[in-house]
Design a protein around this motif. Structure first.
Motif, PDB file in Angstrom:
ATOM      1  N   SER A   1      28.223  12.387  -4.148  1.00  0.00           N
ATOM      2  CA  SER A   1      28.541  12.606  -2.738  1.00  0.00           C
ATOM      3  C   SER A   1      29.319  11.442  -2.134  1.00  0.00           C
ATOM      4  N   GLY A   2      29.176  10.253  -2.726  1.00  0.00           N
ATOM      5  CA  GLY A   2      29.919   9.099  -2.224  1.00  0.00           C
ATOM      6  C   GLY A   2      31.383   9.097  -2.620  1.00  0.00           C
ATOM      7  N   ASN A   3      31.745   9.921  -3.599  1.00  0.00           N
ATOM      8  CA  ASN A   3      33.127  10.045  -4.031  1.00  0.00           C
ATOM      9  C   ASN A   3      33.728  11.265  -3.343  1.00  0.00           C
ATOM     10  N   LEU A   4      34.551  11.033  -2.343  1.00  0.00           N
ATOM     11  CA  LEU A   4      35.047  12.123  -1.502  1.00  0.00           C
ATOM     12  C   LEU A   4      36.029  13.038  -2.222  1.00  0.00           C
ATOM     13  N   LYS A   5      36.429  12.688  -3.446  1.00  0.00           N
ATOM     14  CA  LYS A   5      37.350  13.521  -4.199  1.00  0.00           C
ATOM     15  C   LYS A   5      36.714  14.142  -5.440  1.00  0.00           C
ATOM     16  N   ALA A   6      35.441  13.863  -5.682  1.00  0.00           N
ATOM     17  CA  ALA A   6      34.764  14.422  -6.852  1.00  0.00           C
ATOM     18  C   ALA A   6      34.668  15.932  -6.718  1.00  0.00           C
ATOM     19  N   GLU A   7      34.847  16.654  -7.852  1.00  0.00           N
ATOM     20  CA  GLU A   7      34.779  18.111  -7.840  1.00  0.00           C
ATOM     21  C   GLU A   7      33.809  18.609  -8.910  1.00  0.00           C
ATOM     22  N   PHE A   8      33.100  19.657  -8.561  1.00  0.00           N
ATOM     23  CA  PHE A   8      32.111  20.282  -9.433  1.00  0.00           C
ATOM     24  C   PHE A   8      32.811  21.395 -10.216  1.00  0.00           C
ATOM     25  N   TYR A   9      33.291  21.051 -11.396  1.00  0.00           N
ATOM     26  CA  TYR A   9      34.098  21.976 -12.197  1.00  0.00           C
ATOM     27  C   TYR A   9      33.226  22.869 -13.077  1.00  0.00           C
ATOM     28  N   ILE A  10      33.755  24.015 -13.461  1.00  0.00           N
ATOM     29  CA  ILE A  10      33.057  24.889 -14.408  1.00  0.00           C
ATOM     30  C   ILE A  10      32.752  24.148 -15.717  1.00  0.00           C
ATOM     31  N   PRO A  11      33.708  23.408 -16.326  1.00  0.00           N
ATOM     32  CA  PRO A  11      33.370  22.681 -17.559  1.00  0.00           C
ATOM     33  C   PRO A  11      32.230  21.675 -17.373  1.00  0.00           C
ATOM     34  N   THR A  12      32.081  21.105 -16.185  1.00  0.00           N
ATOM     35  CA  THR A  12      30.961  20.197 -15.913  1.00  0.00           C
ATOM     36  C   THR A  12      29.636  20.912 -16.120  1.00  0.00           C
ATOM     37  N   MET A  13      29.529  22.110 -15.572  1.00  0.00           N
ATOM     38  CA  MET A  13      28.299  22.897 -15.684  1.00  0.00           C
ATOM     39  C   MET A  13      28.086  23.382 -17.111  1.00  0.00           C
ATOM     40  N   VAL A  14      29.147  23.851 -17.741  1.00  0.00           N
ATOM     41  CA  VAL A  14      29.055  24.351 -19.105  1.00  0.00           C
ATOM     42  C   VAL A  14      28.599  23.247 -20.054  1.00  0.00           C
ATOM     43  N   ASN A  15      29.218  22.080 -19.959  1.00  0.00           N
ATOM     44  CA  ASN A  15      28.833  20.959 -20.825  1.00  0.00           C
ATOM     45  C   ASN A  15      27.367  20.581 -20.621  1.00  0.00           C
ATOM     46  N   LYS A  16      26.899  20.624 -19.385  1.00  0.00           N
ATOM     47  CA  LYS A  16      25.498  20.314 -19.078  1.00  0.00           C
ATOM     48  C   LYS A  16      24.562  21.292 -19.781  1.00  0.00           C
ATOM     49  N   LEU A  17      24.840  22.593 -19.652  1.00  0.00           N
ATOM     50  CA  LEU A  17      23.958  23.603 -20.235  1.00  0.00           C
ATOM     51  C   LEU A  17      23.958  23.548 -21.763  1.00  0.00           C
ATOM     52  N   ILE A  18      25.123  23.335 -22.346  1.00  0.00           N
ATOM     53  CA  ILE A  18      25.202  23.239 -23.807  1.00  0.00           C
ATOM     54  C   ILE A  18      24.499  21.976 -24.295  1.00  0.00           C
ATOM     55  N   GLY A  19      24.733  20.862 -23.593  1.00  0.00           N
ATOM     56  CA  GLY A  19      24.104  19.601 -23.974  1.00  0.00           C
ATOM     57  C   GLY A  19      22.588  19.657 -23.907  1.00  0.00           C
ATOM     58  N   ASP A  20      22.059  20.410 -22.944  1.00  0.00           N
ATOM     59  CA  ASP A  20      20.609  20.531 -22.777  1.00  0.00           C
ATOM     60  C   ASP A  20      20.013  21.622 -23.666  1.00  0.00           C
ATOM     61  N   GLY A  21      20.878  22.347 -24.390  1.00  0.00           N
ATOM     62  CA  GLY A  21      20.391  23.416 -25.253  1.00  0.00           C
ATOM     63  C   GLY A  21      19.941  24.656 -24.501  1.00  0.00           C
ATOM     64  N   GLU A  22      20.371  24.805 -23.243  1.00  0.00           N
ATOM     65  CA  GLU A  22      19.957  25.950 -22.438  1.00  0.00           C
ATOM     66  C   GLU A  22      20.890  27.148 -22.596  1.00  0.00           C
ATOM     67  N   ALA A  23      22.042  26.930 -23.195  1.00  0.00           N
ATOM     68  CA  ALA A  23      22.998  28.030 -23.336  1.00  0.00           C
ATOM     69  C   ALA A  23      23.905  27.764 -24.527  1.00  0.00           C
TER      70      ALA A  23
END
Length: 303
Positions: A239-261
């Motif tokens: 939230s402190g980075n006013l240009k940060a974006e929540f991308y689809i690959p961000t979510m996908v990498n998270k789920l794969i890394g956690d073994g949830e998908a």
């Protein structure tokens, strides 16, 4: 068999292109890229299209891209992405004006989609083969959870002659599942013919057939709950980075890394077309004319 839904990310105004390029005519009868995407989705058996747009151009957009335009061949819904549309308890940081990114846009459709769905960018021309491929896969996923997919293109078929591009470079295991997706920026073909990316350091080469993501993903509805949950974590860190974006690959990498998908990589040999720069438009229009001549599309798309 359930009919999948097509989710079109159309909230972006296309800053580099300089206009609402989602509505710009590229076909012989002023058809937009969106028209060809919806046409291909209808042929591939999709039952509904959901557009993610913004209130600032909603009236103009809805007047053009209505169920009537598509001849009633597919159901049409609209959802809205705005900066303040955040999960409960979160607020827009002071000074934030940049949209929250592609996965935030996707989250806006949670109440509109209850079946397997494909996600596309409004300004990318993916080709009929891509919709047939992902549509067939999604039709088998009804009732499934955590089994996702994407269509990957060969890097050399996604470049622009008019400047550098950014692409998600995919790692794929022996079973055809995604292991990682890394965003590479400033990719271009050099005068010696080699493809490289310049991400801030020394030029790094990439193979011609490197599988890359063009944001053509397939998900089941459980993906919405994962996204809402993880957005809160992502927000706390960014939230402190006013240009940060929540991308689809961000979510996908998270789920794969956690073994949830798992995410199956469906390869496409097709030529991708898009309008990253204004100068790309004539090449796209010429490609459409070639495809019409080859019988892949009618000259009057919706007649």
């Amino acid at each position: 068999m359930v009919k999948p839904t097509l989710l079109v990310l159309a909230a972006g105004m296309g800053s580099r292109y300089g206009s609402l390029k989602q509505m710009d005519g590229v076909g012989p009868n002023n058809e937009a890229i969106i028209d060809y995407s919806v046409y291909d989705a209808v042929r591939a058996g999709f039952g509904k299209v959901v557009f993610v747009i913004r209130h600032s151009f909603a009236k103009e957009f809805q007047e053009v891209f209505s169920a009537e335009r598509f001849g009633g061949r597919i159901a049409v819904e609209y959802v809205f992405q705005e900066l303040e549309y955040l999960p409960e308890g979160l607020a827009v940081p002071e000074g934030r004006v940049k949209p929250w990114g592609t996965n935030h846009a996707l989250m806006m459709a949670a109440d509109a989609i209850h079946e397997p769905f494909a996600v596309i960018n409004a300004d990318d021309f993916y080709g009929a083969e891509a919709y047939e491929t992902i549509g067939a896969y999604l039709k088998e996923l009804d009732g499934s959870r955590g089994r996702y997919c994407m269509v990957a293109y060969d890097l050399n078929k996604t470049l622009s002659d008019n400047g550098t591009v950014s692409r998600g470079v995919c790692g794929v295991d022996a079973e055809g599942n995604l292991t990682s997706m890394v965003e590479r920026t400033q990719i271009e073909r050099m005068p010696d013919g080699q493809i490289v990316f310049h991400d801030g350091g020394a030029d790094e080469p990439l193979a011609e057939d490197t599988p890359v993501s063009m944001n053509l993903f397939g998900f089941t509805p459980d993906y919405f709950a994962h996204s809402k949950s993880y957005f809160a974590e992502w927000y706390a860190r960014n939230s402190g980075n006013l240009k940060a974006e929540f991308y689809i690959p961000t979510m996908v990498n998270k789920l794969i890394g956690d073994g949830e998908a798992s995410l199956r990589v469906l390869r496409s040999a097709a030529q991708w077309h898009g309008v990253t720069y204004k100068e790309d438009k004539p090449a796209l229009m010429a490609a459409i004319e070639r495809m019409i001549a080859e019988g892949k599309y009618p000259r009057n798309l919706w007649k």
